[in-house]
Design an enzyme around this catalytic site. Sequence first.
Site, mmCIF file in Angstrom:
data_model
loop_
_atom_site.group_PDB
_atom_site.id
_atom_site.type_symbol
_atom_site.label_atom_id
_atom_site.label_comp_id
_atom_site.label_asym_id
_atom_site.label_seq_id
_atom_site.Cartn_x
_atom_site.Cartn_y
_atom_site.Cartn_z
ATOM 1 N N GLU A 148 -1.720 -4.221 -3.100
ATOM 2 C CA GLU A 148 -1.506 -2.610 -2.712
ATOM 3 C C GLU A 148 -0.640 -1.895 -3.955
ATOM 4 O O GLU A 148 0.455 -1.454 -3.773
ATOM 5 C CB GLU A 148 -0.923 -2.543 -1.458
ATOM 6 N N GLU B 258 -6.320 -7.312 4.918
ATOM 7 C CA GLU B 258 -5.470 -7.049 5.863
ATOM 8 C C GLU B 258 -6.118 -5.893 6.910
ATOM 9 O O GLU B 258 -6.880 -4.766 6.169
ATOM 10 C CB GLU B 258 -4.142 -6.124 5.567
HETATM 11 C C1 GBH Z 1 0.209 -2.889 4.160
HETATM 12 O O1 GBH Z 1 0.834 -1.633 3.734
HETATM 13 C C2 GBH Z 1 1.343 -3.818 3.617
HETATM 14 O O2 GBH Z 1 0.584 -4.919 2.826
HETATM 15 C C3 GBH Z 1 2.042 -4.686 4.573
HETATM 16 O O3 GBH Z 1 3.022 -5.428 3.893
HETATM 17 C C4 GBH Z 1 2.443 -3.737 5.575
HETATM 18 O O4 GBH Z 1 3.364 -4.553 6.614
HETATM 19 C C5 GBH Z 1 1.227 -3.584 6.557
HETATM 20 O O5 GBH Z 1 0.304 -2.798 5.762
HETATM 21 C C6 GBH Z 1 1.580 -2.345 7.651
HETATM 22 O O6 GBH Z 1 2.091 -1.465 7.232
HETATM 23 O O7 GBH Z 1 4.298 7.593 2.981
HETATM 24 O O8 GBH Z 1 3.403 8.642 5.091
HETATM 25 O O9 GBH Z 1 1.865 7.726 3.065
HETATM 26 C C7 GBH Z 1 0.085 -0.688 4.679
HETATM 27 C C8 GBH Z 1 -0.189 0.629 3.525
HETATM 28 C C9 GBH Z 1 0.925 2.553 2.972
HETATM 29 C C10 GBH Z 1 1.250 2.188 5.043
HETATM 30 C C11 GBH Z 1 1.954 3.567 2.810
HETATM 31 C C12 GBH Z 1 2.274 3.068 5.198
HETATM 32 C C13 GBH Z 1 3.325 5.044 4.114
HETATM 33 C C14 GBH Z 1 3.032 6.203 4.885
HETATM 34 N N1 GBH Z 1 0.951 1.750 3.723
HETATM 35 N N2 GBH Z 1 2.077 3.935 4.197
HETATM 36 S S1 GBH Z 1 3.247 7.636 4.015
#
Ligand code: GBH
Length: 487
Positions: free
Chosen positions: A205, A393
């Site tokens: 990511e 994922e």
């Molecule tokens: C993934 O991220 C990760 O790879 C993993 O480690 C994590 O535990 C899993 O998903 C579940 O979250 O700042 O309002 O835009 C997921 C992608 C991108 C989700 C950023 C949360 C933040 C929301 N993430 N997002 S915001």
Amino acid sequence: MTGFNRRQFGKGIGAAALGAALGGQSATAQALATAPTAGAAADGLAFPSDFLWGCATAAYQIEGGVKEDGRGETVWDVYAHTPGKTTDGGTGDVACDSYHRYQEDIALLKALGAKSYRFSVAWSRIFPSGKGKPNQKGLDYYNRLVDGLLAAGIEPHMTLFHWDLPTGLQGGWQSRDTAYAFADYAGFMAGKMSDRVKHFMTVNELRCFTDLAYWNGNKAPALRLPMDQVNQVRHHGVLAHGLGVQAIRAHAKAGTQVGLADNATIFVPAIETPEHIEATKKAMREENAMFLTAIMEGRYIDSYLAAQGKDAPKVQAGDMKAIGSPLDFVSLNVYTSNTVRAADTASGYEILPHLANSPRMASPWLNVTPEALYWSIRTVSELWKPKKLYISENGCSADDPVAQDGKVYDADRVMYLRNYITHMHRAVSEGYPIQGYFLWSLMDNFEWEDGYTKLFGIHHVDFQTQKRTPKLSADWYRELIKANKLV
Ligand code: GBH
């Protein structure tokens, strides 16, 4: 497109496969309303016999043992221990204690019938300060884990960087040197592991460890840099990936598969007509210009460079060639998506906002958009024709109350998964080269800035006792894997 046998798997998506969702929730109504309703074949929505069902985790979220056997400090150790950063002050100090309990984790995977496990290596266990002399004890942990997985008949899929950057690397991702340090570490791991590990992912990511960490400031190291510096951080991220691919190829045994796990921003057409589909593909390419598009095309596209102007990244000779290094597969982390419509705008598309009452899971950002799992695969395939694709994922947070009998009946997570996987089946049936799926996550774990307040596991973890208990969703996933079709 290489593809599966269309006749065998092209059976359409049946409403029957979408049943048993929770009543009364807008998420359910939305999901059912948006699913295609062609008739299901009598044997349901079957997957190819070699489809690779698995689960995913990441080092800092599960391992604990942060001071053991010479592990070096990471930006997430610092962030989690900074008061006010994580909800309820959660840290990864202990997490699921997988550093000691990895055999239990392997047993969970085996009981599920999982064919594969995606985990990440803590860079600072291998090179405690990010570079220099390797730490044999850290390597031994991953040797034990990999050997244990293989003995259980489970394919290890190794991610080399899932955000836990060693603090010894001064300047973090602001420094170009970090990309070279990553490549050295990646090549070292390939040399040590590729006799047993056949699939390596460089980074997890890009957007999260660059934009969210150095611009939005809500992931470690929590900086809020100006745009020119953010673009440079992004560039170092994709450069690390590209140099990492080259280093892995230089050190790995023949036949080793190399890719990355990216959370490209996903787009779904408002209406499945050619104009909206074209707009969606354009959005996919342009909105991911600094990450996946750069990697797949080996260049920064004009619209990105024009939009950034004087803030555009500084690129050295050879960088773009490295960034565009050919990949054996592309893996996508897919949770949510945005709806796109063709529009009379300069770009030719408009990204529609999520409305207040559109369905979402326990994390506020997790809008329920099952079609994401079809359109992510289709748009990436049509734009860049990767040889193979994986979903590295997919999963969701849920409320997960523990019932009187001690079990978590997470019917809403089952609803979410069933709907998303139904749409992935559509991609399989249309012949896109999707090879496997990793459910996030094997078990409840440290959810970054949300601490332990948002849980994604299909196994409940009692963080007092470390007892792991299958949730209803684990029972469901076990049946799906066994039947190799939607259940
Ligand atoms: C993934 O991220 C990760 O790879 C993993 O480690 C994590 O535990 C899993 O998903 C579940 O979250 O700042 O309002 O835009 C997921 C992608 C991108 C989700 C950023 C949360 C933040 C929301 N993430 N997002 S915001």
